[in-house]
Design a protein around this motif. Structure first.
Motif, PDB file in Angstrom:
ATOM      1  N   ARG A 159     -16.874  11.329 -39.934  1.00  0.00           N
ATOM      2  CA  ARG A 159     -16.665   9.955 -39.482  1.00  0.00           C
ATOM      3  C   ARG A 159     -17.317   9.820 -38.106  1.00  0.00           C
ATOM      4  O   ARG A 159     -17.175  10.688 -37.256  1.00  0.00           O
ATOM      5  CB  ARG A 159     -15.172   9.659 -39.385  1.00  0.00           C
ATOM      6  N   CYS A 160     -18.024   8.730 -37.897  1.00  0.00           N
ATOM      7  CA  CYS A 160     -18.655   8.444 -36.605  1.00  0.00           C
ATOM      8  C   CYS A 160     -18.169   7.088 -36.115  1.00  0.00           C
ATOM      9  O   CYS A 160     -18.128   6.128 -36.882  1.00  0.00           O
ATOM     10  CB  CYS A 160     -20.181   8.406 -36.747  1.00  0.00           C
ATOM     11  N   ASP A 161     -17.803   7.035 -34.825  1.00  0.00           N
ATOM     12  CA  ASP A 161     -17.338   5.796 -34.225  1.00  0.00           C
ATOM     13  C   ASP A 161     -18.002   5.624 -32.869  1.00  0.00           C
ATOM     14  O   ASP A 161     -18.191   6.602 -32.135  1.00  0.00           O
ATOM     15  CB  ASP A 161     -15.817   5.822 -34.030  1.00  0.00           C
ATOM     16  N   PRO A 162     -18.336   4.379 -32.507  1.00  0.00           N
ATOM     17  CA  PRO A 162     -18.915   4.149 -31.176  1.00  0.00           C
ATOM     18  C   PRO A 162     -17.888   4.466 -30.090  1.00  0.00           C
ATOM     19  O   PRO A 162     -16.687   4.254 -30.278  1.00  0.00           O
ATOM     20  CB  PRO A 162     -19.290   2.675 -31.184  1.00  0.00           C
ATOM     21  N   MET A 163     -18.381   4.968 -28.973  1.00  0.00           N
ATOM     22  CA  MET A 163     -17.532   5.247 -27.818  1.00  0.00           C
ATOM     23  C   MET A 163     -17.716   4.136 -26.794  1.00  0.00           C
ATOM     24  O   MET A 163     -18.715   3.411 -26.820  1.00  0.00           O
ATOM     25  CB  MET A 163     -17.902   6.609 -27.212  1.00  0.00           C
ATOM     26  N   ASP A 164     -16.763   4.022 -25.897  1.00  0.00           N
ATOM     27  CA  ASP A 164     -16.828   3.038 -24.824  1.00  0.00           C
ATOM     28  C   ASP A 164     -18.060   3.308 -23.959  1.00  0.00           C
ATOM     29  O   ASP A 164     -18.406   4.468 -23.724  1.00  0.00           O
ATOM     30  CB  ASP A 164     -15.553   3.134 -23.977  1.00  0.00           C
ATOM     31  N   GLU A 165     -18.700   2.261 -23.467  1.00  0.00           N
ATOM     32  CA  GLU A 165     -19.909   2.458 -22.665  1.00  0.00           C
ATOM     33  C   GLU A 165     -19.635   3.181 -21.347  1.00  0.00           C
ATOM     34  O   GLU A 165     -20.550   3.733 -20.734  1.00  0.00           O
ATOM     35  CB  GLU A 165     -20.642   1.148 -22.430  1.00  0.00           C
ATOM     36  N   ALA A 166     -18.392   3.241 -20.909  1.00  0.00           N
ATOM     37  CA  ALA A 166     -18.044   3.957 -19.673  1.00  0.00           C
ATOM     38  C   ALA A 166     -18.384   5.448 -19.765  1.00  0.00           C
ATOM     39  O   ALA A 166     -18.624   6.088 -18.742  1.00  0.00           O
ATOM     40  CB  ALA A 166     -16.563   3.786 -19.354  1.00  0.00           C
TER      41      ALA A 166
END
Length: 160
Positions: A22-29
């Motif tokens: 599973r791949c999920d975007p991370m926060d840009e921080a």
């Protein structure tokens, strides 16, 4: 410290659980702070592998893999620490030196960070050495080789 330009790129959290990726975007921080990346990855509850793939400003990538024993990190180009907080954080964590010759790419950290998932250090070194590719292309090669290429591409398509 001087105000820095915004950092562009992406972070993708990768999880392998019950034989599925599973791949999920991370926060840009996470693109500006290694601690933010580690914290976000540690917050993911999983019995399987959890790691992050971060690509910054078409310049370099970082693989971050927290574990109970600490944090394994691979920085594709140690010289990026001269210009980017995320890379400087990685160099600090690794207790590594920034290379004096910044014309060549010098990775820092653990090339075997994904060896247990099917990407041995020599193969990851080949990907890091592909300096004609952008970091997102290098990370796509990592994803393909480890076995989550389609999931990774879907997340990047959503981010575009």
């Amino acid at each position: 410290m001087a105000e820095r330009e915004p950092v562009h790129g992406f972070g993708v959290a990768v999880v392998r659980e019950d034989g599925r990726w599973r791949c999920d975007p991370m926060d840009e921080a996470v693109l500006g702070d290694l601690d933010a990346a580690v914290g976000e990855l540690r917050a993911i509850r999983s019995t399987g592998a959890v790691f992050g793939l971060l690509a910054v400003d078409d310049e370099f990538f970082v693989v971050v893999r927290p574990s109970p024993a600490g944090v394994a990190v691979l920085l594709s180009d140690a010289a990026a620490a001269l210009d980017y907080d995320l890379a400087a954080d990685a160099i600090d964590l690794l207790r590594a030196e920034v290379p004096e010759d910044t014309d060549e790419v010098w990775p820092a950290g653990s090339l075997d960070v994904l060896a247990d998932l099917g990407l041995p250090a020599p193969e990851l070194q080949v990907i890091v050495d592909e300096v004609d590719l952008y970091p997102d292309e290098q990370l796509a090669m990592v994803a393909q080789r480890v076995g989550f290429g389609d999931e990774f591409t879907r997340v990047l398509d959503r981010l575009a």
